[in-house]
Design a protein around this motif. Structure first.
Motif, PDB file in Angstrom:
ATOM      1  N   LEU A  33      39.936  33.914  44.791  1.00 54.82           N
ATOM      2  CA  LEU A  33      39.812  35.146  45.564  1.00 54.82           C
ATOM      3  C   LEU A  33      38.347  35.432  45.859  1.00 54.82           C
ATOM      4  N   ASP A  34      38.113  36.201  46.907  1.00 57.70           N
ATOM      5  CA  ASP A  34      36.750  36.650  47.207  1.00 57.70           C
ATOM      6  C   ASP A  34      36.393  37.871  46.374  1.00 57.70           C
ATOM      7  N   ASP A  35      37.419  38.543  45.843  1.00 62.47           N
ATOM      8  CA  ASP A  35      37.221  39.755  45.046  1.00 62.47           C
ATOM      9  C   ASP A  35      36.635  39.407  43.676  1.00 62.47           C
ATOM     10  N   GLU A  36      36.588  40.401  42.828  1.00 61.64           N
ATOM     11  CA  GLU A  36      36.131  40.218  41.447  1.00 61.64           C
ATOM     12  C   GLU A  36      37.078  39.272  40.725  1.00 61.64           C
ATOM     13  N   ILE A  37      36.555  38.152  40.247  1.00 60.43           N
ATOM     14  CA  ILE A  37      37.354  37.147  39.544  1.00 60.43           C
ATOM     15  C   ILE A  37      36.771  36.946  38.153  1.00 60.43           C
ATOM     16  N   SER A  38      37.551  36.280  37.289  1.00 64.23           N
ATOM     17  CA  SER A  38      37.053  36.012  35.941  1.00 64.23           C
ATOM     18  C   SER A  38      37.553  34.653  35.458  1.00 64.23           C
ATOM     19  N   CYS A  39      36.836  34.115  34.491  1.00 61.60           N
ATOM     20  CA  CYS A  39      37.190  32.810  33.951  1.00 61.60           C
ATOM     21  C   CYS A  39      36.699  32.719  32.514  1.00 61.60           C
ATOM     22  N   SER A  48      32.322  36.528  34.895  1.00 55.96           N
ATOM     23  CA  SER A  48      32.854  37.482  35.878  1.00 55.96           C
ATOM     24  C   SER A  48      32.129  37.339  37.197  1.00 55.96           C
ATOM     25  N   GLY A  49      32.882  37.464  38.278  1.00 56.38           N
ATOM     26  CA  GLY A  49      32.310  37.396  39.621  1.00 56.38           C
ATOM     27  C   GLY A  49      32.276  35.963  40.146  1.00 56.38           C
TER      28      GLY A  49
END
Length: 148
Positions: A33-39, A48-49
């Motif tokens: 996603l282009d939104d806020e992502i996490s891993c 984050s991001g």
């Protein structure tokens, strides 16, 4: 006949792993996603991001000569426009040989993963990935032998 959402999510999940195996960073970037992502990679802090997450994959790809994922126990759950995939990553990987040869010894690792996807106009995209190592009996024995 159109494919079901579960089939589309399974395909997106498989594409995620196949893209890592090929080391295709550009395609991998487009799966998120282009939104806020996490891993969370096994043993790593929360990332984050897009910048942090994608940088981590660039580092992994740059430092991994060979990686292959054999996915087992794949389960997909849907809730509206969100999908939760759990699976076991049976990973085989290796780096360059110490003598500069083609490939060093291969190492196996077992990781359980949770991948969260969101439906977009472009299809299902990754919102979050969390991998956690699975301790084996030999790992437990080593922990017991280590002084506290």
């Amino acid at each position: 006949m159109s494919r079901t959402d579960i089939e589309l999510v399974e395909e997106a999940n498989t594409t995620f792993y196949e893209t890592m195996e090929r080391g295709d960073f550009e395609k991998l970037s487009g799966l998120w996603l282009d939104d806020e992502i996490s891993c969370i990679h096994p043993g790593w802090p929360v990332l984050s991001g897009r910048g942090e997450v994608l940088r981590s994959y660039a580092l992994i790809m740059a430092n991994t000569e060979y990686i292959q994922f054999f996915l087992t126990d794949v389960k997909v759950n849907l809730a509206g426009d969100t999908a939760l995939v759990t699976c076991t990553e049976n990973i085989l990987s290796g780096g360059p040989a110490e003598d500069g040869g083609e490939l060093g010894p291969l190492v196996g690792q077992l990781v359980v993963a949770t991948n969260v996807f969101r439906r977009t106009d472009e299809g299902w995209r990754i919102w979050s990935h969390h991998g956690s190592p699975v301790l084996t009996e030999s790992d437990d024995a080593e922990d017991e032998e280590s002084p506290s």
